[in-house]
Design a protein around this motif. Structure first.
Motif, PDB file in Angstrom:
ATOM      1  N   ASN A 274       0.828  -1.209   0.000  1.00 30.31           N
ATOM      2  CA  ASN A 274       0.000   0.000   0.000  1.00 30.31           C
ATOM      3  C   ASN A 274       0.862   1.259   0.000  1.00 30.31           C
ATOM      4  OD1 ASN A 274       1.062  -0.231   2.531  1.00 30.31           O
ATOM      5  ND2 ASN A 274      -0.874  -0.031   3.637  1.00 30.31           N
ATOM      6  N   GLY A 275       2.029   1.136  -0.620  1.00 35.48           N
ATOM      7  CA  GLY A 275       2.964   2.248  -0.604  1.00 35.48           C
ATOM      8  C   GLY A 275       3.783   2.320   0.664  1.00 35.48           C
ATOM      9  N   LYS A 276       3.640   1.314   1.542  1.00 38.98           N
ATOM     10  CA  LYS A 276       4.350   1.270   2.808  1.00 38.98           C
ATOM     11  C   LYS A 276       5.209   0.011   2.904  1.00 38.98           C
ATOM     12  CE  LYS A 276       2.305   4.933   4.651  1.00 38.98           C
ATOM     13  NZ  LYS A 276       3.036   6.150   5.103  1.00 38.98           N
ATOM     14  N   THR A 277       6.298   0.110   3.632  1.00 35.42           N
ATOM     15  CA  THR A 277       7.161  -1.026   3.929  1.00 35.42           C
ATOM     16  C   THR A 277       7.374  -1.090   5.434  1.00 35.42           C
ATOM     17  OG1 THR A 277       8.320  -0.973   1.810  1.00 35.42           O
ATOM     18  CG2 THR A 277       9.474  -2.006   3.649  1.00 35.42           C
ATOM     19  N   GLN A 278       7.280  -2.292   5.983  1.00 34.92           N
ATOM     20  CA  GLN A 278       7.499  -2.488   7.409  1.00 34.92           C
ATOM     21  C   GLN A 278       8.875  -3.105   7.624  1.00 34.92           C
ATOM     22  OE1 GLN A 278       4.329  -4.522   9.450  1.00 34.92           O
ATOM     23  NE2 GLN A 278       5.301  -4.330  11.462  1.00 34.92           N
ATOM     24  N   ILE A 279       9.572  -2.632   8.655  1.00 34.50           N
ATOM     25  CA  ILE A 279      10.855  -3.189   9.043  1.00 34.50           C
ATOM     26  C   ILE A 279      10.784  -3.661  10.479  1.00 34.50           C
ATOM     27  CG2 ILE A 279      11.722  -0.856   9.545  1.00 34.50           C
ATOM     28  CD1 ILE A 279      14.548  -1.919   9.004  1.00 34.50           C
ATOM     29  N   TRP A 280      11.366  -4.823  10.732  1.00 36.96           N
ATOM     30  CA  TRP A 280      11.479  -5.370  12.075  1.00 36.96           C
ATOM     31  C   TRP A 280      12.958  -5.529  12.412  1.00 36.96           C
ATOM     32  CZ3 TRP A 280       8.275  -7.207   8.310  1.00 36.96           C
ATOM     33  CH2 TRP A 280       6.907  -7.288   8.579  1.00 36.96           C
ATOM     34  N   CYS A 281      13.329  -5.233  13.640  1.00 37.86           N
ATOM     35  CA  CYS A 281      14.678  -5.493  14.137  1.00 37.86           C
ATOM     36  C   CYS A 281      14.568  -6.169  15.499  1.00 37.86           C
ATOM     37  CB  CYS A 281      15.491  -4.210  14.264  1.00 37.86           C
ATOM     38  SG  CYS A 281      15.900  -3.420  12.684  1.00 37.86           S
TER      39      CYS A 281
ATOM     40  N   SER B  95      19.464 -13.659  33.159  1.00 41.98           N
ATOM     41  CA  SER B  95      18.829 -14.393  32.064  1.00 41.98           C
ATOM     42  C   SER B  95      18.888 -13.588  30.765  1.00 41.98           C
ATOM     43  CB  SER B  95      17.372 -14.721  32.404  1.00 41.98           C
ATOM     44  OG  SER B  95      16.625 -13.529  32.590  1.00 41.98           O
ATOM     45  N   PHE B  96      18.793 -14.321  29.655  1.00 38.10           N
ATOM     46  CA  PHE B  96      18.831 -13.714  28.327  1.00 38.10           C
ATOM     47  C   PHE B  96      17.428 -13.623  27.739  1.00 38.10           C
ATOM     48  CE2 PHE B  96      23.029 -15.543  28.934  1.00 38.10           C
ATOM     49  CZ  PHE B  96      23.869 -14.550  28.450  1.00 38.10           C
ATOM     50  N   SER B  97      17.235 -12.630  26.884  1.00 37.92           N
ATOM     51  CA  SER B  97      15.981 -12.495  26.152  1.00 37.92           C
ATOM     52  C   SER B  97      16.256 -11.695  24.890  1.00 37.92           C
ATOM     53  CB  SER B  97      14.909 -11.801  26.996  1.00 37.92           C
ATOM     54  OG  SER B  97      15.285 -10.454  27.274  1.00 37.92           O
ATOM     55  N   SER B  98      15.231 -11.511  24.056  1.00 39.79           N
ATOM     56  CA  SER B  98      15.366 -10.704  22.845  1.00 39.79           C
ATOM     57  C   SER B  98      14.138  -9.825  22.691  1.00 39.79           C
ATOM     58  CB  SER B  98      15.530 -11.595  21.609  1.00 39.79           C
ATOM     59  OG  SER B  98      16.768 -12.286  21.643  1.00 39.79           O
ATOM     60  N   ASN B  99      14.359  -8.589  22.223  1.00 37.90           N
ATOM     61  CA  ASN B  99      13.282  -7.622  22.036  1.00 37.90           C
ATOM     62  C   ASN B  99      13.056  -7.333  20.565  1.00 37.90           C
ATOM     63  OD1 ASN B  99      12.620  -6.844  24.848  1.00 37.90           O
ATOM     64  ND2 ASN B  99      14.756  -6.191  24.895  1.00 37.90           N
ATOM     65  N   VAL B 100      11.791  -7.300  20.159  1.00 33.97           N
ATOM     66  CA  VAL B 100      11.417  -7.049  18.773  1.00 33.97           C
ATOM     67  C   VAL B 100      10.884  -5.630  18.647  1.00 33.97           C
ATOM     68  CG1 VAL B 100       9.980  -7.779  16.827  1.00 33.97           C
ATOM     69  CG2 VAL B 100      10.811  -9.483  18.471  1.00 33.97           C
ATOM     70  N   TYR B 101      11.439  -4.879  17.666  1.00 37.16           N
ATOM     71  CA  TYR B 101      11.031  -3.504  17.386  1.00 37.16           C
ATOM     72  C   TYR B 101      10.570  -3.408  15.932  1.00 37.16           C
ATOM     73  CZ  TYR B 101      14.110  -2.912  21.442  1.00 37.16           C
ATOM     74  OH  TYR B 101      14.721  -3.028  22.665  1.00 37.16           O
ATOM     75  N   SER B 102       9.695  -2.455  15.646  1.00 36.76           N
ATOM     76  CA  SER B 102       9.204  -2.322  14.271  1.00 36.76           C
ATOM     77  C   SER B 102       8.784  -0.880  13.978  1.00 36.76           C
ATOM     78  CB  SER B 102       8.022  -3.256  14.030  1.00 36.76           C
ATOM     79  OG  SER B 102       7.601  -3.221  12.688  1.00 36.76           O
ATOM     80  N   THR B 103       8.898  -0.517  12.707  1.00 35.28           N
ATOM     81  CA  THR B 103       8.369   0.747  12.226  1.00 35.28           C
ATOM     82  C   THR B 103       7.912   0.556  10.786  1.00 35.28           C
ATOM     83  OG1 THR B 103       8.774   3.128  12.043  1.00 35.28           O
ATOM     84  CG2 THR B 103      10.532   1.686  11.299  1.00 35.28           C
ATOM     85  N   THR B 104       7.058   1.445  10.317  1.00 29.68           N
ATOM     86  CA  THR B 104       6.548   1.415   8.946  1.00 29.68           C
ATOM     87  C   THR B 104       6.897   2.726   8.264  1.00 29.68           C
ATOM     88  OG1 THR B 104       4.717  -0.036   9.587  1.00 29.68           O
ATOM     89  CG2 THR B 104       4.512   1.125   7.489  1.00 29.68           C
ATOM     90  N   VAL B 105       7.433   2.613   7.030  1.00 32.70           N
ATOM     91  CA  VAL B 105       7.866   3.808   6.301  1.00 32.70           C
ATOM     92  C   VAL B 105       7.285   3.786   4.892  1.00 32.70           C
ATOM     93  CG1 VAL B 105      10.026   3.924   7.591  1.00 32.70           C
ATOM     94  CG2 VAL B 105       9.964   2.673   5.429  1.00 32.70           C
TER      95      VAL B 105
END
Length: 387
Positions: free
Chosen positions: A357-364, A373-383
């Motif tokens: 729709n003219g947009k792209t999503q990125i996840w890191c 303890s260890f863990s991982s965090n998910v971040y996202s933005t749409t451009v």
């Protein structure tokens, strides 16, 4: 652009150690350390001997964030090194201790679809439709392995053993899953290895850099079968990885993640966690024949570079041992940068999807350690999708 220096090779070593310290071979030489692998469990240093007192010109930009990022999820007990999305909703993450996580809601929630435990470590994942390939190693015998699913992660086949003495990092494909390349991060007798296949044939091992040394986990395999990788040396291949040409890296210390969006436009980054904690990034417009000086200096190593076009992209990274990291953004091909997001974790993998729709999503995704303890965090933005 500056000419990359040519001439004699720098001597590089890597050895088993838990101490992240600077070791001086003599007064003029310092051991720079990029990280250790694996993070969760017995590890090896990734580093090299380099001249002491290298240039540290501060270049960290102070621009305002350009994009608004959301924290989508925390994955407890997962040290994630790579992620890949099959669609805007379905994605996979590869983690240490034999874990593969899956999301079906665009990264908000994640479920274990494979949980093998020690001694298995996954450092890469590639997705094409329902076929998923996880790459990594068996830490009990240093076998480089590929583990595959053909039904979206419901079931998994037996391991494909690529090598008995080298760890597999990431795996990437050029045309569907016909032409593939996997590269080693480190190992035992063969610390420098690549495995390639054409037209879904057998995997063949070769040595990109005959003098050894390690590669950063992010490399590029373009649709025209050209490959780019960097670490102790900068190496290119025009035939999926069957043959290689290697030379000095863009940075005088070393590099790591390498991203190309064409045979001309590319970026390589790196960083150290000892004797200092810092990172850097260089750009090229001629396929790596020449590289810029540092266009970005950060307070933590660059671990992942993700460009949507020749102009628009991000550089992410961090240091899990000092709880710092973040994501920088550029809209001019990497000439200038602004920090999009500051985190307290080591952001080491990203992926994108065109939303149509003219947009792209990125996840890191970033690795975190709270002292116990260890863990991982998910971040996202749409451009807006670049033209």
């Amino acid at each position: 652009m500056k000419k990359t220096p040519h001439g004699g090779r720098m001597f590089a070593v890597s050895f088993a150690s838990l101490a992240l310290v600077s070791i001086s071979a003599h007064a003029a030489t310092t051991r720079y350390v990029s990280g250790r692998a694996p993070i969760n469990g017995p590890s090896k240093e990734i580093g090299a001997l380099r001249p002491a007192g290298l240039d540290r010109t501060p270049l960290t930009p102070k621009g305002r964030p350009a994009n608004s990022w959301s924290h989508l999820a925390n994955l407890p007990g997962a040290t994630v090194h790579d992620m890949a999305f099959a669609s805007p909703t379905v994605g996979y993450a590869a983690a240490e201790l034999g874990q593969i996580r899956q999301t079906s809601d665009g990264g908000k929630t994640w479920t274990r679809v494979l949980n093998r435990g020690f001694p298995y470590y996954y450092y890469g994942i590639a997705v094409h439709g329902q076929k998923i390939t996880a790459s990594g190693f068996d830490d009990s015998n240093s076998e480089a392995i590929l583990t595959e699913s053909t039904d979206g992660g419901k079931t998994w086949g037996s391991d494909v053993v690529l090598s008995t003495n080298a760890w597999a990092g990431r795996v990437r494909y050029a045309k569907g899953v016909k032409d593939g390349l996997a590269m080693s991060g480190q190992g035992l007798a063969t610390p420098n290895a690549a495995w390639w296949r054409a037209k879904q044939g057998d995997w063949t091992q070769d040595t990109p850099d005959a003098d050894g040394g390690w590669f950063g986990y992010q490399f590029t395999l373009l649709k025209d079968k050209t490959a780019y990788a960097s670490g102790i040396q900068y190496c290119t291949s025009a035939d999926i990885g069957a043959s290689w040409n290697c030379g000095p890296t863009a940075d005088s210390v070393f590099d790591g993640p390498t991203e190309f969006v064409s045979d001309k436009a590319g970026w390589t980054g790196g960083g150290e966690i000892s004797p200092n904690v810092e990172g850097w990034l260089h750009r090229t417009t001629d396929g790596g024949a020449t590289w810029s000086d540092r266009v970005l200096n950060t307070d933590w190593p660059i671990r992942q570079i993700e460009f949507l076009s020749k102009k628009v992209g991000w550089a992410a990274g961090g240091n899990i041992y000092s709880n710092i990291g973040g994501i920088y953004y550029s809209a001019d091909g990497g000439k200038t940068w602004a920090q999009d997001l500051a985190t307290e974790d080591e952001v080491g993998a990203c992926d994108t999807q065109n939303l149509g729709n003219g947009k792209t999503q990125i996840w890191c995704i970033g690795e975190a350690f709270n002292g116990s303890s260890f863990s991982s965090n998910v971040y996202s933005t749409t451009v807006k999708t670049p033209e």
